[in-house]
Design an enzyme around this catalytic site. Structure first.
Site, mmCIF file in Angstrom:
data_model
loop_
_atom_site.group_PDB
_atom_site.id
_atom_site.type_symbol
_atom_site.label_atom_id
_atom_site.label_comp_id
_atom_site.label_asym_id
_atom_site.label_seq_id
_atom_site.Cartn_x
_atom_site.Cartn_y
_atom_site.Cartn_z
ATOM 1 N NE ARG A 7 -2.139 3.139 2.917
ATOM 2 C CZ ARG A 7 -1.795 4.269 3.522
ATOM 3 N NH1 ARG A 7 -0.533 4.617 3.672
ATOM 4 N NH2 ARG A 7 -2.730 5.062 3.997
ATOM 5 C CG HIS B 207 -13.701 7.677 6.178
ATOM 6 N ND1 HIS B 207 -13.526 9.012 6.504
ATOM 7 C CD2 HIS B 207 -13.654 6.986 7.339
ATOM 8 C CE1 HIS B 207 -13.369 9.115 7.820
ATOM 9 N NE2 HIS B 207 -13.439 7.902 8.343
ATOM 10 C CD GLU C 262 -3.092 7.700 2.254
ATOM 11 O OE1 GLU C 262 -3.779 8.274 3.105
ATOM 12 O OE2 GLU C 262 -1.853 7.795 2.246
ATOM 13 C CG ASP D 289 1.802 7.309 3.349
ATOM 14 O OD1 ASP D 289 0.690 7.228 3.890
ATOM 15 O OD2 ASP D 289 2.562 8.287 3.496
ATOM 16 C CG ASP E 22 -4.085 9.171 8.014
ATOM 17 O OD1 ASP E 22 -3.307 9.671 8.857
ATOM 18 O OD2 ASP E 22 -3.742 8.882 6.863
ATOM 19 C CB VAL F 206 -9.166 6.499 14.375
ATOM 20 C CG1 VAL F 206 -9.121 6.356 15.892
ATOM 21 C CG2 VAL F 206 -10.339 5.710 13.786
ATOM 22 N N GLY F 207 -6.955 8.617 14.255
ATOM 23 C CA GLY F 207 -5.837 9.202 14.988
ATOM 24 C C GLY F 207 -5.670 10.694 14.784
#
Lengths: 514, 514
Positions: B263, B330, B302, B265, B396, B398-399
């Site tokens: 994946r 999302h 991503e 980034d 991401d 959430v954090g």
């Protein structure tokens, strides 16, 4: 995006004779239009349209009306000014475009495959240095076999001597060249003489002096950097306005100046990660704007990437432009013929490069380039020759030398003839730099006339750093650097110059018969 | 480019049992290899191979041999180190990769359309925080219906607590997670349990501490800037070496760690104007390296650009990757379900977005984005759903909140079930964030353990600036921010947690039957 969706800015004349000002100034809370008539000044509040646009209309404006915008205090000329009659720093002026009496209704343009470019710099092509002074020479260019003049950038630049790449008012033809009316007369005359007119436009940066755009909106990217300073913001926050600014400029040159094409300067420095690259949108807008005019509009990239994505159609992931520069042709020939190996020539010079550049187009097609310090380019695949522009001289290769020597100052007539023949008989689109057809030996130096002392010193230092190894570097700010760069425009009967010019004419005539 | 043409660097074990060091250090005149055995040090001159590469071979090296490179004076760990047993600043160590006894010969991988990702952070997925500690939980993930774990970045980072995006040794699995052997045991166990293992890799920047690459060569671009500092140099002078560094890393993860995919980034910050974009070359190298392994290798971007060029084939101008993230999914769901409209959610929230994101994939398909400050994205056209990865939580989202609240801390069980159902029944590839399947309510905070005091303060300030409006921001450097982010891994029978987990399992089972 359709041309109709582009928000047009500047002082735009309407069909009813009124003038609508629109300015994109998202950085500013409040914009006033200041109408200036001699000592008299009227401040008019502009109406916020949303998205950072402000507008005002007036039904009783006359041609030549001076104005500035007042931005939360500071007074600035219009970034979309159509005319800067007093230079980059002073007020803008209203132009009634519809007034011009075009006589080119019958013009049908030049198909891509017939393009033969003749690059000229308005300031040094004639002693007068104006658009109008070019017109009497058009018949000689047509007789030579040129089909398109390519005019070095004319967007208003600081002072009266500049190559044009320091332009800051992208919609305003340089006042000292003759302004909007002068350029229109030139284009109209080109068409009358059967010549296309292509304009060199700079969409990768704005010039360093008289450039107030950054006070209006987010014209600059904080993500990319060009060799000439901040990159234009084509993909960051606020970039819709910047894209519209550029696309409206494209439309402007097509619709209001009847041009036959644009040469996009240094497209490798037009950074854009949007789904559709701005250069691809430029082509779309240009075609739609030029459609009603009745002739093909050519968008040509000065791309130094050796990458045919520039000309591939969008469905193959390309930008769909009409043609791109192929600098390998120049470098291969000049390195071979002059023996020079400095700088960009280090990657070239073998005899084997000559057939290769004719057959395969690119020399650097993925191989390692010592000059670039990496593998460079990709195969030109089966893209046809008429999608590539090739030359043996241009303003950069001549002017970016300490002493600005043209090819005729470096090699004798037989070698000049050989170089010209290879170009004129190539399968690519030939590109001549003014004067090369008769072996002009005056230099073409780098020159400028900035008003900012610090900038002048920086440019002087820059030129010395870049070229001092080649010898003494003339002062770019000196008037002499400009006047010494003027053409002689003379090829006495029986001279090698006349012979060279005859060769150009004969080979261009031969090209047309294939 | 073929994988075979990539210059492999690092301490590479040879079939005859010897070790060949190769380092790319074009900025350095002279490189010595320093072999360290406790207090004993041997300096060995390295042979210049040309193009800035230096090499040395030794037939009598044992596993675990510590070494550094001495560059014109300074001693530095290897940018291509396979193992940093004592952290980012200390010597590198030799690893004999061939030694590992893989037992996954029968593994056939997971076809793209069957991918169901489960993102996990090694440090907080278990109390132990190691690769090995993950293995006992694999059967439960398989039972859940997950088909691939996606491991947050493991490239050696400073300290022992980090999300992984500050990695500096791209070839060295984090020592505190269990190093190279630990990661291999995990991947081998995944395959034994019928799970694919995808690794998150960061190719847009290198971390801010312990990063000595810039002393070796031109790893950084002077043209581009990312949100995390200097961009990697994929297209400027010296970029061949940087490209080889990255492509060799891709090969390394495929060949030497038997991974099932990568994946990539934040690919929108991988700037590259080369004719073939590095992400496209990554896919080519990955496929060739993984080919002999016998399973498909998935390269997933991503990308936040809403641009299907990522997955279109090269002949259509695409990069040819297997899948790309679709963040619109999302944002549309979470904005609608939570009512939040801050930051990135400002462009979403209407009920009409839900059918749209299922049918059309992108919400921002060219429309204006208030968050981006410009028109954003393009149509997903007819690209099939299994080319897009969608989730309702990830590290991401959430954090990157002041208090790191997971969805289960924001909405009750019914809404969690609704969100999960929409994701699991979507035509796209589902992506779960560890713990969401049972409604974990522990936060996932931002944490780090830098050694550089100035950097720690800068990160603290940055987090406060970004999130202070949402409330008090926990100290990212505090151990508590890390330990509080661990999973409970508990879903008592009869609890809403058990019900939610059952829903995930049932719907994933249903998906497989369509």
């Amino acid at each position: 995006m359709g041309a109709a969706e582009i928000r047009r800015c500047g002082a735009v004349t309407q069909p009813d004779g009124s003038v609508t000002w629109r300015v994109w100034a998202p950085k500013v809370k409040r914009v006033e239009l200041v109408l200036i008539d001699g000592d008299r000044r009227r401040n008019v509040p502009m109406r916020a349209e949303g998205d950072g646009y402000f507008t005002h209309s007036d039904g009783s404006v006359r041609e030549g009306q001076r104005y500035v915008y007042r931005l939360d205090g500071a007074e600035r000329p219009d970034p979309c000014s159509r005319w800067q009659p007093d230079g980059v720093h002073r007020p803008s002026s209203v132009v009634f475009h519809a007034k011009f009496a075009w006589t080119d209704r019958g013009w049908r343009g030049v198909p891509r495959e017939d393009l033969v470019f003749y690059e000229l710099h308005v300031g040094t092509f004639t002693t007068e240095g104006t658009f109008d002074a070019i017109i009497p020479r058009l018949p000689e260019l047509r007789d030579l076999g040129v089909t398109a003049i390519e005019i070095m950038p004319v967007a208003q630049f600081p002072g009266d001597r500049n190559w044009g790449y320091d332009g800051v008012h992208l919609f305003a033809p340089q006042d000292t060249y003759g302004g909007p009316e002068g350029l229109r007369r030139l284009v109209n005359a080109c068409h009358a003489h059967g010549l296309a007119a292509v304009l060199d436009v700079v969409y990768n940066h704005l010039g360093p002096e008289g450039n107030y755009a950054g006070e209006f909106g987010p014209y600059y990217s904080d993500r990319y950097r060009t060799a000439w300073g901040a990159a234009l913001n084509y993909d960051g926050p606020g970039s819709d306005g910047v894209r519209d600014f550029i696309l409206d400029n494209v439309r402007h040159w097509a619709e209001e100046y009847h041009l036959d094409g644009l040469r996009l300067d240094a497209t490798q420095s037009i950074f854009d990660i949007s789904p559709v690259h701005i250069t691809s949108e430029i082509k779309g807008v240009a075609d739609r704007a030029a459609g009603p005019l009745g002739w093909p509009f050519h968008v040509i990239a000065e791309s130094l990437l050796n990458d045919v994505r520039i000309v591939l159609p969008p469905e193959q992931g390309g930008y769909g432009l009409d043609a791109e520069w192929n600098e390998d042709f120049h470098h291969a020939l000049v390195a071979f013929l002059t023996g020079e190996r400095h700088g960009k020539y280090v990657d070239y010079g073998s005899a084997a490069d000559l057939p290769r550049v004719l057959e395969k187009t690119f020399i650097l097609d993925g191989r390692y380039s010592r000059h670039r310090g990496r593998r460079w380019g990709a195969s030109a695949r089966d893209v046809s020759g008429d999608r590539f522009v090739v030359g043996i001289q241009n303003h950069d290769h001549v002017g970016n030398r300490a002493r600005g020597e043209r090819l005729a100052a470096l090699v004798g007539p037989p070698v000049q003839r050989l170089a010209a023949s290879l170009m004129l008989l190539s399968p690519h689109l030939p590109f001549l730099f003014m004067g090369e057809e008769y072996g002009e030996t005056n230099p073409f130096l780098f020159f400028c006339s900035f008003g900012d002392r610090g900038l002048v010193e920086a440019v002087r230092r820059g030129r010395k750093n870049d070229y001092a190894l080649q010898g003494e570097v003339p002062d770019p700010q000196a008037t002499l650097s400009f006047t010494a760069s003027r053409l002689n425009w003379s090829w006495p009967d029986g001279s090698p110059r006349a012979g060279l010019r005859r060769l150009y004419r004969d080979l261009l005539a031969a090209r047309r018969r294939w």
